[in-house]
Design a protein around this motif. Structure first.
Motif, PDB file in Angstrom:
ATOM      1  N   TRP A 733       0.905  -1.013   0.177  1.00 52.34           N
ATOM      2  CA  TRP A 733       0.085  -0.191   0.110  1.00 52.34           C
ATOM      3  C   TRP A 733       0.942   1.204  -0.014  1.00 52.34           C
ATOM      4  N   MET A 787      -2.198  12.085   4.404  1.00 52.04           N
ATOM      5  CA  MET A 787      -1.978  10.701   4.794  1.00 52.04           C
ATOM      6  C   MET A 787      -1.034  10.774   6.289  1.00 52.04           C
ATOM      7  N   CYS A 790       1.776   5.590   9.306  1.00 53.60           N
ATOM      8  CA  CYS A 790       1.300   4.277   9.581  1.00 53.60           C
ATOM      9  C   CYS A 790       2.362   3.772  10.415  1.00 53.60           C
ATOM     10  N   PRO A 799     -10.046  -1.934   6.062  1.00 53.68           N
ATOM     11  CA  PRO A 799     -10.149  -1.066   5.158  1.00 53.68           C
ATOM     12  C   PRO A 799     -10.546   0.180   5.800  1.00 53.68           C
ATOM     13  N   GLU A 800     -11.329   0.164   7.116  1.00 53.35           N
ATOM     14  CA  GLU A 800     -11.725   1.395   7.847  1.00 53.35           C
ATOM     15  C   GLU A 800     -10.681   1.866   8.372  1.00 53.35           C
ATOM     16  N   GLU A 801      -9.647   1.058   9.137  1.00 53.79           N
ATOM     17  CA  GLU A 801      -8.335   1.665   9.680  1.00 53.79           C
ATOM     18  C   GLU A 801      -7.287   2.459   8.418  1.00 53.79           C
ATOM     19  N   ARG A 802      -7.283   1.676   7.586  1.00 53.54           N
ATOM     20  CA  ARG A 802      -6.473   2.308   6.426  1.00 53.54           C
ATOM     21  C   ARG A 802      -7.379   3.549   5.980  1.00 53.54           C
ATOM     22  N   GLU A 803      -8.603   3.727   6.017  1.00 56.01           N
ATOM     23  CA  GLU A 803      -9.085   4.800   5.533  1.00 56.01           C
ATOM     24  C   GLU A 803      -8.892   6.148   6.676  1.00 56.01           C
ATOM     25  N   LYS A 804      -8.924   5.874   7.858  1.00 59.27           N
ATOM     26  CA  LYS A 804      -8.549   6.780   8.843  1.00 59.27           C
ATOM     27  C   LYS A 804      -7.251   7.284   8.478  1.00 59.27           C
ATOM     28  N   GLY A 806      -5.981   7.660   5.937  1.00 58.79           N
ATOM     29  CA  GLY A 806      -5.779   8.227   4.428  1.00 58.79           C
ATOM     30  C   GLY A 806      -4.999   7.403   3.627  1.00 58.79           C
ATOM     31  N   ASN A 808      -5.291   4.678   0.841  1.00 52.84           N
ATOM     32  CA  ASN A 808      -6.336   4.074  -0.059  1.00 52.84           C
ATOM     33  C   ASN A 808      -5.886   3.895  -1.305  1.00 52.84           C
ATOM     34  N   THR A 809      -4.698   3.777  -1.596  1.00 55.75           N
ATOM     35  CA  THR A 809      -4.016   3.325  -2.930  1.00 55.75           C
ATOM     36  C   THR A 809      -3.216   2.168  -2.793  1.00 55.75           C
TER      37      THR A 809
END
Length: 867
Positions: A733, A787, A790, A799-804, A806, A808-809
């Protein structure tokens, strides 16, 4: 053999770091001689005493020398004033530029005056006259005085302890300065205030409260408060040294400078002897301490401290131009009696008037010439040792101590087509010097790296190469190299038409180390591509990188350092007994693990050490080497340098590794994942920006186009075999994290990142250019960093944790996917060269098609033999 002329050239032309100076006056104030007498450039005297300065040897010498600066004969002080008034009136900034010629960077104590004084220029103003952005030295007494005035003018709770409030706020300001990338050190003038007999232990709270109240009693809310009560002054030094110690243990060096020795009549000369500081120095053995101003007349005492305490440095400033020529030479000799030459720093102590910088630099270089030439003539040093010492004193010692990460070869505004600046030796002189040092060299290999990351070469006898350097002939190459695959197939019809020309870059000249004769008698040099009309050619990998580096410097005052880790797998070739051809490879070690010394690893040590020794003989000093995780895999860590020089050194080092492996009947490969079950090999790339003040915008720009960058950093389909979670390859990611080795971008410190999505199949000139281009776009757009940091492998998050965060790619999973991303970003393409990018995409697509037609076994063997 080096000559004394080459030593003199180094002394008078090597760029310098001024590790202690002050702000210049603005154009209006600089001729206000009542408040800022020009005689102060050579004297610490004031008022009536300063009137005698015109009869001193330093001022008379300065009068004669300033004729050169002004370009006008000056026989007396009136002539000096008339000449400089004309300069100030007509072109003050040009005058400052002349005065700072040769200065790479200034470290400014910018609190010589009150912080709201309008007569001096702010520290950032000085950036226009030096190669790199000015850095700050924070004066702790001025910081404390400013804070105290602010506190006393605020509404206060009468029950609140003024000492506790002051202590808390001062420590917070100190922490802020420690974290400020523009601040590279601190300074104390305790020598002026209470002397250098600093109590090695801090006083108790009652003593400190009383000291603070005495300080308040001697000032007012309007005029402010002078910090000159011993317990309070000592406390400021202790707290700063504690903070410096903590920062140093975290790997960040922010030294504390001390005024020592001569000063104006506000000083107690007896207590200006740094010998008083010995107990304090011993107590804070981790904190790096700089003794300023040559400690004159206590130079020998300061030199002793710098010789027996590893945390002490001696600055050689202020006495130039304050004392006579003989005294300057004596001070330099005394500093060299005991002080290690890697502990000597240069500064001008320049302030207010531009002449203070020019005279100090000129006279110091003259003293260096007199002393070091004499040392060489007497056999104390050879020329090479003397040149190294001079370069250290002028530049490298300060560069290391303050962690400036500067490249002395970087010159602002240098035209892309220039080989060297007008202050450097001519190209003929450079090649002559190289051949004198390496007389066995008979052939020069002129090299370039094409879009498939294939290193290609043309070889010339030395005499023919000299003609090329002197521009008596040009080396033409078919333009087809910009459309060529590894097997020489040209992709475009008509590509046989047209020609480009190779221009050797003499800064990239290396002996071919580690090779058996006759290759041992050769040297390699990298080249730029030029057009028929002798202009830089779009698409030249080295020019592409250089252009981006120059843009960052000229438009954003950002300087770049780059460093590489070479991960390589040593393989044993397996040959067909009938044909003798290599049909397979197996790892050179089987009992092997990361950073471990196994029996197999011990069997490889002599090869690793041979690589290290050969690189050292070429001037490439490895930082470390060790076993990596995959079977037969080892890592060599190269030193940082300016991007172009760093990539040049990377290729020189890779050639050494390959050549030495062949001498031992081994194959050294950069293939990203030679064994599907093992860890992969990367070409981890470290990039740092200086200053780091806009690091978030720089990083945001890179993240924004990261998937297009991978078209250059992950440049073949085989590269994507390594992009997997859980194998410390940066996972899959687009993310960044502080010291997170499972993020594709690992933040190491302020403005310093490691980029993990890069391997040995990339053209590193283009790969680094692409990363920097992303950073440039972020700076140009003032792009915010959305972003978040991390701390784990992003692939383990929901996916929700990644969204928080930033995130997403995904990183592209194939070369074609990366190339599609590259086609989306027109601004990114334009920055690199739109026509070049189109051609690059065509070449990489054709290469991918060519390799896809092979069987997996054939393709793996084919790549192992080429990379």
């Amino acid at each position: 053999m080096d000559s004394l002329d080459s030593l003199r050239h180094t002394i008078h032309n090597h760029p310098l770091i001024d590790n202690h100076a002050h702000n210049l006056l603005n154009q209006e104030a600089v001729t206000d001689y009542d408040n800022y007498p020009l005689e102060s450039i050579i004297s610490e005297a004031h008022s009536e005493a300063l009137k005698n300065a015109q009869s001193t040897l330093p001022l008379i010498r300065a009068t004669n020398q300033l004729s050169e600066l002004y370009g006008t004969p000056c026989s007396n002080w009136s002539d000096v004033l008339a000449a400089r008034n004309k300069w100030v009136e007509q072109d003050y900034e040009g005058f400052v530029q002349r005065s700072l010629e040769g200065t790479h960077v200034l470290l400014l104590d910018d609190l010589l005056m009150d912080e709201d004084d309008e007569d001096v220029e702010p520290y950032a103003w000085h950036d226009s006259f030096t190669t790199s952005a000015t850095k700050r030295i924070v004066r702790i007494e001025a910081l404390a005085a400013s804070l105290l005035k602010r506190i006393m003018n605020e509404e206060r709770d009468p029950e609140e302890s003024i000492w506790n409030k002051f202590r808390t706020k001062f420590l917070a300001l100190l922490d802020d300065a420690m974290d400020d990338s523009a601040v590279v050190g601190f300074k104390s003038v305790i020598c002026y205030r209470t002397g250098l007999d600093i109590d090695p232990y801090k006083a108790d709270e009652d003593t400190m409260t009383a000291s603070l109240h005495r300080t308040l009693d001697l000032g007012t809310k309007k005029s402010g408060y002078r910090i000159e009560d011993k317990p309070l002054n000592d406390w400021l030094v202790h707290e700063t040294l504690q903070a410096v110690t903590l920062k140093k243990r975290q790997g960040v060096s922010k030294p504390l400078q001390f005024h020592t020795g001569l000063g104006d009549n506000d000083i107690s000369l007896i207590k200006a002897n740094p010998a008083y500081m010995q107990p304090l120095i011993a107590r804070y053995s981790v904190a790096e301490i700089v003794l300023l101003h040559s400690a004159y007349p206590f130079t020998r005492e300061a030199g002793y401290l710098a010789s027996v305490y590893p945390n002490v440095y001696l600055d050689l400033g202020e006495v130039f131009p304050m004392v006579s020529r003989e005294a300057q030479e004596m001070i330099l000799r005394q500093s060299l009696e005991l002080t290690p030459m890697n502990r000597l720093l240069w500064s001008t102590d320049g302030h207010f008037h531009p002449e203070t910088f020019w005279l100090a630099n000129k006279q110091f270089r003259q003293a260096l010439e007199k002393v070091f030439v004499e040392y060489v003539q007497n056999g104390d040093l050879n020329v090479s040792q003397a040149k190294s010492a001079v370069a250290d004193i002028l530049f490298h010692n300060s560069n290391r101590l303050y962690q400036l990460n500067l490249d002395p070869e970087h010159k602002p505004g240098l035209a892309t087509q220039s080989l060297i600046s007008t202050n450097d030796p001519s190209p003929s002189d450079q090649i002559d010097a190289f051949l004198r040092k390496n007389p066995e060299t008979k052939y020069i290999w002129m090299q370039w790296v094409d879009y498939t990351a294939t290193l290609r070469v043309r070889m010339f006898p030395v005499q023919e190469f000299i003609r090329i350097v002197r521009r008596q002939r040009r080396v033409g190459i078919a333009l087809a190299i910009t459309s060529m695959l590894q097997d020489d197939k040209v992709l475009h019809e008509g590509a046989a038409t047209g020609q480009l020309y190779m221009e050797p870059d003499l800064n990239s000249l290396y002996i071919n180390g580690g090779m058996s004769a006759p290759a041992a008698r050769s040297a390699t040099i990298m080249t730029f591509w030029r057009s028929e009309d002798d202009k830089p050619l779009e698409g030249c990998p080295r020019t592409t990188l250089k252009n981006i580096v120059d843009l960052l410097h000229t438009e954003h005052k950002i300087d770049i350092l780059c460093g590489f880790e070479i991960e390589v797998v040593f393989l044993k070739p397996q040959k067909d007994p009938q044909s003798g051809r290599v049909v397979a490879y197996e790892p050179a070690t089987s009992n092997h693990s990361w950073s471990q010394m196994t029996g197999d690893t011990r069997g490889m040590v002599h090869i690793l050490e041979e690589v290290t020794q050969v690189l050292s003989s070429m001037g490439i000093e490895l930082q470390q080497f060790h076993a990596e995780s995959a079977l037969g895999q080892f890592e060599f860590v190269l030193p940082p340098a300016a991007p172009l020089a760093a990539v040049d050194a990377l290729y020189a080092a890779r050639q050494v590794v390959t050549a030495i492996a062949e001498k031992h009947d081994l194959r050294a490969t950069l293939y990203p994942r030679p064994f599907p079950t093992g860890a992969g090999s990367a070409s981890h790339t470290h990039i740092s920006i200086n200053p780091a003040t806009r690091e978030e915008e720089f990083l945001a720009g890179i993240l924004d186009v990261y998937c297009a960058i991978t078209a250059f950093t992950l440049a073949q389909d085989a590269s994507y075999e390594r992009i997997r979670p859980g194998i410390w390859a940066g996972s899959e990611w687009v993310a960044w994290g502080v010291q997170n080795r499972e993020a594709p971008i690992r933040k190491i410190s302020a403005g310093h990142w490691e980029f993990k999505s890069m391997d040995g199949l990339a053209n590193p000139y283009l790969a680094v250019a692409a990363i920097l281009a992303g950073g440039y776009l972020g700076l140009t757009r003032s792009k915010p960093l959305m972003m978040k940091d991390c701390a784990v492998d992003a692939a383990t998050l929901t996916p929700e944790e990644r969204e928080k965060l930033g995130i997403n790619t995904r990183i592209p999973r194939s070369l074609n996917e990366s190339l599609r991303y590259l086609q989306r970003y027109s601004e990114f393409q334009e920055l690199l060269g739109s026509e070049f990018v189109r051609n690059y995409i065509s070449v990489k697509s054709g290469e991918s098609t060519r390799l896809a037609a092979m069987s997996e076994t054939e393709r793996r063997l084919w790549l192992l033999e080429r990379y």
